[in-house]
Design a protein around this motif. Structure first.
Motif, short mmCIF file in Angstrom:
data_model
loop_
_atom_site.label_atom_id
_atom_site.label_comp_id
_atom_site.label_asym_id
_atom_site.label_seq_id
_atom_site.Cartn_x
_atom_site.Cartn_y
_atom_site.Cartn_z
N SER A 10 55.26 41.44 -12.31
CA SER A 10 55.98 42.12 -13.39
C SER A 10 57.26 42.73 -12.83
CB SER A 10 55.09 43.24 -13.97
OG SER A 10 55.83 44.03 -14.89
N LYS A 12 58.72 45.17 -14.68
CA LYS A 12 58.82 46.43 -15.43
C LYS A 12 58.71 47.65 -14.51
CE LYS A 12 55.53 47.81 -18.52
NZ LYS A 12 54.55 47.51 -19.58
N SER A 15 55.29 49.34 -14.80
CA SER A 15 54.27 48.30 -14.86
C SER A 15 52.88 48.83 -14.45
CB SER A 15 54.67 47.16 -13.92
OG SER A 15 53.55 46.38 -13.57
N ASN A 17 50.51 46.86 -13.70
CA ASN A 17 50.08 46.00 -12.60
C ASN A 17 50.64 46.48 -11.26
OD1 ASN A 17 48.43 43.53 -13.58
ND2 ASN A 17 49.97 43.92 -15.17
N GLU A 80 48.93 39.51 -17.98
CA GLU A 80 48.59 38.31 -18.75
C GLU A 80 49.59 38.20 -19.90
OE1 GLU A 80 44.41 37.17 -19.97
OE2 GLU A 80 45.18 37.92 -21.87
N SER A 121 45.83 45.20 -18.21
CA SER A 121 46.35 44.96 -19.55
C SER A 121 45.91 46.09 -20.47
CB SER A 121 45.79 43.63 -20.07
OG SER A 121 45.86 43.58 -21.47
N TYR A 156 46.77 51.26 -20.25
CA TYR A 156 47.74 52.33 -20.51
C TYR A 156 47.07 53.72 -20.43
CZ TYR A 156 51.13 48.77 -22.04
OH TYR A 156 51.99 47.69 -22.10
C1 LIG Z 1 55.28 38.10 -23.96
C2 LIG Z 1 54.05 38.97 -23.83
C3 LIG Z 1 52.82 38.39 -23.99
C4 LIG Z 1 51.67 39.16 -23.81
N1 LIG Z 1 50.45 38.55 -23.91
C5 LIG Z 1 49.33 39.26 -23.60
C6 LIG Z 1 48.05 38.61 -23.55
O1 LIG Z 1 47.91 37.43 -23.77
N2 LIG Z 1 46.98 39.36 -23.19
C7 LIG Z 1 47.09 40.69 -22.88
O2 LIG Z 1 46.07 41.31 -22.56
N3 LIG Z 1 48.28 41.33 -22.95
C8 LIG Z 1 49.41 40.65 -23.30
N4 LIG Z 1 50.62 41.27 -23.33
C9 LIG Z 1 50.68 42.72 -23.09
C10 LIG Z 1 50.78 43.02 -21.60
O3 LIG Z 1 49.47 43.03 -21.07
C11 LIG Z 1 51.44 44.39 -21.41
O4 LIG Z 1 52.79 44.33 -21.83
C12 LIG Z 1 51.34 44.87 -19.98
O5 LIG Z 1 51.83 46.19 -19.90
C13 LIG Z 1 52.13 43.98 -19.04
O6 LIG Z 1 51.87 44.37 -17.71
P1 LIG Z 1 52.90 45.26 -16.87
O7 LIG Z 1 52.89 46.64 -17.51
O8 LIG Z 1 52.34 45.26 -15.51
O9 LIG Z 1 54.26 44.63 -16.96
C14 LIG Z 1 51.78 40.53 -23.51
C15 LIG Z 1 53.04 41.11 -23.37
C16 LIG Z 1 54.17 40.34 -23.51
C17 LIG Z 1 55.54 40.97 -23.31
#
Ligand SMILES: Cc1cc2nc3c(=O)[nH]c(=O)nc-3n(C[C@H](O)[C@H](O)[C@H](O)COP(=O)(O)O)c2cc1C
Length: 191
Positions: A10, A12, A15, A17, A80, A121, A156
């Motif tokens: 990620s 972000k 994040s 993760n 994911e 997630s 979160y």
């Molecule tokens: C394009 C997109 C697709 C996503 N698809 C999923 C998903 O399939 N399953 C899920 O659990 N979360 C999904 N999410 C939510 C992410 O889990 C969430 O944004 C998470 O905070 C991303 O991880 P990060 O904070 O480490 O970047 C999606 C988010 C985005 C932006």
């Protein structure tokens, strides 16, 4: 000394993760290995194109690959996206899977490295569907995937203000995974 790379798939700032893999990185350090945490956002990796590659692999990508090549293990937490691996991570893996301009070091980033897989997630499944795809990709690149993968749901709300996991069972699982990767990477380093 055994070296482990820790990173998240990620870019972000906040994040979840990144937060998760940082906890694993600390646990691996406590298990006695040297851990280097990498933020992919610092590497500014372009979208992979064979045309771009033909002009010369970006220096940052070569630097990143050298760090992977010099390690015996990888702790990886990936978001994911749409039931699969994040585009950011897949793009990085695609670049890392390629040979450098100057040497035939194909495979140096992942082949024979122990990988500990995690996902975080906000959803209820914790990103576990993306993990199975990530596992397949890395297996194809010759990585040794540690059996103890973990997915963190409701991410979160999973961390306290100090960035620690609220749930002690999950904290224990992260520690166990980090210890397992450290132990296997150390065994590989000794051979
Ligand atoms: C394009 C997109 C697709 C996503 N698809 C999923 C998903 O399939 N399953 C899920 O659990 N979360 C999904 N999410 C939510 C992410 O889990 C969430 O944004 C998470 O905070 C991303 O991880 P990060 O904070 O480490 O970047 C999606 C988010 C985005 C932006």
């Amino acid at each position: 000394m055994t070296k482990i790379i820790a990173l998240a798939g990620s870019l972000k700032n906040q994040s979840v993760n990144k937060r998760l893999v940082l906890i694993a990185a600390k646990a691996a350090e406590q298990a006695g290995v040297e851990v280097q945490y990498l933020d992919l956002a610092d590497f500014n990796i372009p979208l992979f194109s064979e045309d771009l590659e033909a002009e010369g692999t970006p220096a940052n990508v070569n630097d990143l690959k050298a760090l992977f090549a010099g390690s015996q293990g990888i702790l990886l937490a990936t978001p994911e996206y749409n039931g699969s691996i994040s585009g950011v991570l897949k793009n990085a893996i695609d670049w890392l899977s390629r040979p450098s301009n100057t040497s035939s070091d194909i495979g140096s980033a992942f082949h024979g490295k122990v990988v500990g897989l995690m996902a975080a997630s906000p959803g209820g499944l914790g990103g576990i569907r993306g993990l199975s795809h990530t596992r397949d990709i890395l297996f194809n690149l010759g990585a040794i995937i540690s059996p103890g993968q973990l997915a963190l749901p409701s991410a979160y709300a999973a961390f306290d203000e100090q960035g620690q996991l609220v749930d002690s069972t999950m904290a224990e699982r992260v520690q166990q995974l980090a210890q397992e990767v450290s132990r296997l990477a150390t065994a590989i380093n000794a051979t």
